[in-house]
Design a protein around this motif. Structure first.
Motif, mmCIF file in Angstrom:
data_model
loop_
_atom_site.group_PDB
_atom_site.id
_atom_site.type_symbol
_atom_site.label_atom_id
_atom_site.label_comp_id
_atom_site.label_asym_id
_atom_site.label_seq_id
_atom_site.Cartn_x
_atom_site.Cartn_y
_atom_site.Cartn_z
ATOM 1 N N MET A 1 0.834 -1.210 0.000
ATOM 2 C CA MET A 1 0.000 0.000 0.000
ATOM 3 C C MET A 1 0.870 1.262 0.000
ATOM 4 S SD MET A 1 -2.926 1.111 2.655
ATOM 5 C CE MET A 1 -4.195 -0.080 2.305
ATOM 6 N N ILE A 2 2.006 1.185 0.735
ATOM 7 C CA ILE A 2 2.875 2.359 0.808
ATOM 8 C C ILE A 2 3.427 2.696 -0.571
ATOM 9 C CG2 ILE A 2 5.051 3.202 1.777
ATOM 10 C CD1 ILE A 2 4.368 1.704 4.326
ATOM 11 N N ALA B 1 -5.191 22.007 10.356
ATOM 12 C CA ALA B 1 -5.902 20.740 10.545
ATOM 13 C C ALA B 1 -7.379 20.899 10.223
ATOM 14 C CB ALA B 1 -5.711 20.244 11.970
ATOM 15 N N ILE C 1 -8.249 13.616 0.590
ATOM 16 C CA ILE C 1 -8.639 12.627 1.601
ATOM 17 C C ILE C 1 -10.097 12.227 1.387
ATOM 18 C CG2 ILE C 1 -8.978 12.240 4.061
ATOM 19 C CD1 ILE C 1 -6.622 14.046 4.617
ATOM 20 N N TYR C 2 -10.992 13.248 1.279
ATOM 21 C CA TYR C 2 -12.413 12.920 1.197
ATOM 22 C C TYR C 2 -12.794 12.381 -0.180
ATOM 23 C CZ TYR C 2 -12.943 14.882 5.798
ATOM 24 O OH TYR C 2 -12.835 15.102 7.136
ATOM 25 N N PHE D 1 -7.746 4.535 -2.225
ATOM 26 C CA PHE D 1 -7.018 4.720 -0.968
ATOM 27 C C PHE D 1 -5.627 5.314 -1.132
ATOM 28 C CE2 PHE D 1 -10.211 1.431 0.249
ATOM 29 C CZ PHE D 1 -10.981 2.314 0.979
ATOM 30 N N MET E 1 -6.302 8.906 -0.921
ATOM 31 C CA MET E 1 -6.681 9.314 0.429
ATOM 32 C C MET E 1 -5.443 9.421 1.328
ATOM 33 S SD MET E 1 -9.360 7.394 2.972
ATOM 34 C CE MET E 1 -8.313 6.175 3.697
ATOM 35 N N ILE E 2 -4.597 8.380 1.280
ATOM 36 C CA ILE E 2 -3.415 8.381 2.152
ATOM 37 C C ILE E 2 -2.402 9.409 1.666
ATOM 38 C CG2 ILE E 2 -1.534 6.938 3.003
ATOM 39 C CD1 ILE E 2 -3.620 4.575 2.608
ATOM 40 N N GLY F 1 -3.302 12.559 3.092
ATOM 41 C CA GLY F 1 -2.865 12.610 4.494
ATOM 42 C C GLY F 1 -1.404 12.991 4.608
ATOM 43 N N VAL F 2 -0.573 12.408 3.718
ATOM 44 C CA VAL F 2 0.861 12.730 3.731
ATOM 45 C C VAL F 2 1.059 14.217 3.450
ATOM 46 C CG1 VAL F 2 3.060 12.333 2.548
ATOM 47 C CG2 VAL F 2 1.543 10.411 3.022
ATOM 48 N N VAL G 1 -1.053 16.757 3.910
ATOM 49 C CA VAL G 1 -1.509 17.600 5.015
ATOM 50 C C VAL G 1 -0.491 17.582 6.153
ATOM 51 C CG1 VAL G 1 -3.284 17.865 6.767
ATOM 52 C CG2 VAL G 1 -3.936 17.346 4.431
ATOM 53 N N ALA G 2 0.002 16.375 6.478
ATOM 54 C CA ALA G 2 0.998 16.274 7.550
ATOM 55 C C ALA G 2 2.251 17.060 7.190
ATOM 56 C CB ALA G 2 1.339 14.808 7.809
ATOM 57 N N ALA H 1 1.623 20.795 7.643
ATOM 58 C CA ALA H 1 1.611 21.209 9.057
ATOM 59 C C ALA H 1 3.031 21.262 9.604
ATOM 60 C CB ALA H 1 0.758 20.250 9.868
ATOM 61 N N LEU H 2 3.828 20.220 9.296
ATOM 62 C CA LEU H 2 5.193 20.182 9.815
ATOM 63 C C LEU H 2 6.008 21.344 9.267
ATOM 64 C CD1 LEU H 2 6.014 16.363 9.687
ATOM 65 C CD2 LEU H 2 5.624 17.778 11.696
ATOM 66 N N THR I 1 2.072 17.613 16.034
ATOM 67 C CA THR I 1 1.911 18.574 14.945
ATOM 68 C C THR I 1 1.008 18.028 13.840
ATOM 69 O OG1 THR I 1 4.157 19.236 15.409
ATOM 70 C CG2 THR I 1 3.242 20.009 13.367
ATOM 71 N N ILE I 2 0.971 16.695 13.692
ATOM 72 C CA ILE I 2 0.245 16.101 12.557
ATOM 73 C C ILE I 2 -1.259 16.263 12.771
ATOM 74 C CG2 ILE I 2 -0.157 13.974 11.265
ATOM 75 C CD1 ILE I 2 2.603 13.066 12.256
ATOM 76 N N PRO I 3 -1.969 16.871 11.795
ATOM 77 C CA PRO I 3 -3.419 17.047 11.939
ATOM 78 C C PRO I 3 -4.130 15.704 12.107
ATOM 79 C CG PRO I 3 -2.598 18.379 10.138
ATOM 80 C CD PRO I 3 -1.461 17.508 10.572
ATOM 81 N N SER I 4 -5.240 15.716 12.890
ATOM 82 C CA SER I 4 -5.883 14.462 13.266
ATOM 83 C C SER I 4 -6.359 13.675 12.048
ATOM 84 C CB SER I 4 -7.049 14.752 14.196
ATOM 85 O OG SER I 4 -7.887 15.729 13.627
ATOM 86 N N ILE I 5 -6.992 14.381 11.088
ATOM 87 C CA ILE I 5 -7.559 13.660 9.946
ATOM 88 C C ILE I 5 -6.438 13.005 9.131
ATOM 89 C CG2 ILE I 5 -7.638 15.728 8.477
ATOM 90 C CD1 ILE I 5 -10.344 13.138 8.454
ATOM 91 N N ALA I 6 -5.267 13.677 9.053
ATOM 92 C CA ALA I 6 -4.133 13.095 8.341
ATOM 93 C C ALA I 6 -3.608 11.870 9.086
ATOM 94 C CB ALA I 6 -3.021 14.136 8.184
ATOM 95 N N VAL J 1 -5.757 8.701 8.465
ATOM 96 C CA VAL J 1 -5.575 7.959 7.221
ATOM 97 C C VAL J 1 -4.150 7.427 7.090
ATOM 98 C CG1 VAL J 1 -7.388 9.233 6.034
ATOM 99 C CG2 VAL J 1 -5.042 10.000 5.808
ATOM 100 N N LEU J 2 -3.195 7.951 7.885
ATOM 101 C CA LEU J 2 -1.825 7.457 7.788
ATOM 102 C C LEU J 2 -1.593 6.218 8.650
ATOM 103 C CD1 LEU J 2 0.270 10.750 7.715
ATOM 104 C CD2 LEU J 2 -0.269 9.210 5.856
ATOM 105 N N PRO K 1 -1.636 2.303 6.701
ATOM 106 C CA PRO K 1 -0.452 1.803 5.996
ATOM 107 C C PRO K 1 0.733 1.568 6.936
ATOM 108 C CG PRO K 1 -0.916 4.089 5.395
ATOM 109 C CD PRO K 1 -2.082 3.589 6.155
ATOM 110 N N ALA L 1 -7.377 -0.125 4.669
ATOM 111 C CA ALA L 1 -7.397 1.330 4.526
ATOM 112 C C ALA L 1 -8.422 1.983 5.455
ATOM 113 C CB ALA L 1 -7.690 1.716 3.083
#
Lengths: 254, 232
Positions: free
Chosen positions: A1-2, A168, A185-186, A194, A197-198, A201-202, A204-205, A208-209, B74-79, B82-83, B86, B92
């Motif tokens: 999946m990764i 967030a 994501i949505y 997926f 979606m993932i 997520g990467v 967004v993270a 933020a970082l 720091t990582i947003p909850s929704i992210a 979904v992370l 994996p 999923a």
């Protein structure tokens, strides 16, 4: 999946706008725009208010009231405001979704900035404040030239936590539905795609970082070295001893 | 008359009627929301206690551990939701991804709280405990941890109230909890706004946060009887 997530992120067609899909770059710009506007409005409201409350000690119940807002579930307030506001806008415009989102983001960003600014001004060493008044500074000079710089570390930590929460929650705004990185994501969830979606997520993270790292770097340059303590013992000792001799000399001449 | 009746049924104040009409479903979501908010904090505390102790015992551990936990927070909850699959090799969309993500947040928050709480124990107290014969392990559990309880429960309150809000976010990706009420209300709001489920969700979330907050305060009082003795 990764590996399929990495493939999705590496596909250049996902970064550019195509006829069917909006690309990552455009959604990133939208995400930054929503977050930036909200943070700016929140800063313009909360910073002067926090400085005023901390300096005068009046209206301090406002800080407690703003903190009580944090118990509200963000998603619920977002949906509530959206169904209230969105039906009033018609046609090909997303204003009906932008307004409730910005209201929620501003409401979310105000409490950390306000309470940290207030706490920062409150925590300034009373001796420092007395010294500033003793030098003949007026109230506003003390606030802007002494209390504000001294409380910058706390103000920055409040602003950083506000930034993280806004980024967030701007992601969740894609649920109502609005652009931004949360779109992936949505949309990925709705299409059972997926990797998308993932991958979202990467992204967004990562956003933020990097926002937090950027603000940490700004904080390093904005906060006086005398306050953050990033100053070697030798540098502090030298001017101190010189000061001591100057005061002695002054006393001698008097 | 009929117009009045239909408009009043969608008024925000009708949330109680909505609750009575969908009682079993709503109570199920409330229960899911409750354990999703509480269990991760309990597990998180059990993991954070040894980590916080390590950060306090070996000073060089403290800065890197705070950087790592700060990074996780720091990582947003929704992210993070979904992370998780994996990284942990789940499907999923797995119901376990929400409690795992919340446990990670709780650990990230509570490690610092435990370390700072243990640091709040004065050196004199530790020396006195050693002098009357406590071994390091007994001293930790019977002297240092009890004194750190107020700091740790303050952290627990922050973690629980934050969790109640974050669990509702998991509702937007289809997880079963009070967040479903927002999804329902949103879907039923076309073309006209239908407020009862949304208002009910907000009210139940705030009440849950309030009840959890008060129970931690009660727990704090129960665990630190000596603080009451001093005050009176």
């Amino acid at each position: 999946m990764i590996s399929s997530v990495i493939t999705w992120l590496n596909d250049p067609s996902h970064w550019r706008d195509t006829r069917l899909n909006t690309g990552i770059i455009t959604q990133l710009e939208a995400h930054l725009r929503f977050s930036g506007i909200a943070l700016l409005i929140a800063l313009l409201i909360a910073l002067p208010l926090g400085l005023f409350i901390g300096h005068t000690g009046r209206l301090s119940w406002l800080v407690a009231a703003a903190n009580a807002l944090r118990a509200l579930p963000t998603v619920g307030v977002l949906v509530l405001l959206t169904v209230m506001i969105a039906p009033n806008f018609h046609g090909r415009t997303d204003t009906g979704y932008v307004i409730p989102t910005e209201i929620v983001l501003v409401l979310l960003a105000i409490p950390p900035i306000l309470s940290n600014t207030y706490a920062g001004v409150q925590n300034v060493d009373p001796a420092v404040r007395d010294a500033a008044f003793g030098m003949g500074m007026t109230g506003s000079q003390v606030l802007l030239r002494v209390e504000f710089p001294c409380s910058l570390p706390l103000i920055f930590s409040g602003f950083r936590s506000a930034t993280l929460q806004v980024i967030a929650t701007a992601t969740i705004a894609s649920y109502i539905p609005l652009g931004g990185l949360g779109r992936f994501i949505y949309d990925g969830l709705a299409q059972q795609d997926f990797p998308q979606m993932i991958g979202g997520g990467v992204l967004v993270a990562a956003l933020a970082l990097s926002a937090d790292l950027l603000l940490a770097a700004v904080q390093r340059y904005a906060v006086s070295r005398g306050i953050s303590g990033r100053i070697s013992k030798k540098q502090v000792a030298a001017p101190d001893s010189r000061l001591a001799t100057v005061t002695q000399a002054e006393v001698a001449t008097v | 008359m009929t117009v009045l009746a239909s408009s009043s049924s969608s008024s925000p104040l009708q949330f109680w009627g909505y609750f009575m009409d969908h009682r079993s479903e709503d109570l199920g979501w409330l229960w899911d929301h409750t354990w999703l908010s509480v269990l991760p904090v309990v597990i998180g505390l059990l993991i954070a206690l040894p980590l916080g102790w390590l950060a306090r015992r070996y000073r060089w551990v403290y800065p890197p551990m705070m950087s790592i936990t700060g990074l996780l927070y720091t990582i947003p909850s929704i992210a993070l939701f979904v992370l998780i699959p994996p990284i942990f090799g789940l499907g999923a969309l797995d119901p376990k991804q929400v409690p795992i993500a919340l446990t990670i947040y709780s650990v990230a928050l509570l490690v610092r709280v435990v370390a700072d709480g243990l640091a709040s124990v004065s050196d004199e107290t530790i020396q006195a405990a050693t002098a009357i014969g406590y071994k390091p392990v007994g001293r930790l559990f019977r002297v240092e941890l009890p004194i750190a309880v107020p700091v740790i429960t303050a952290g627990l309150r922050v973690a629980l109230v934050a969790n109640v809000s974050i669990v509702a976010v998991a509702g937007t990706i289809g997880m079963s909890n009070l967040g479903q009420l927002f999804t329902q209300g949103f879907q039923q709001s076309t073309p006209d706004a239908y407020y009862p489920p949304i208002v009910l969700g907000i009210v139940l979330c705030v009440l849950l946060a309030l009840v959890l907050d008060l129970s931690v305060q009660a727990l704090n009082r129960l665990l630190t009887p000596w603080r009451r003795a001093v005050r009176t």
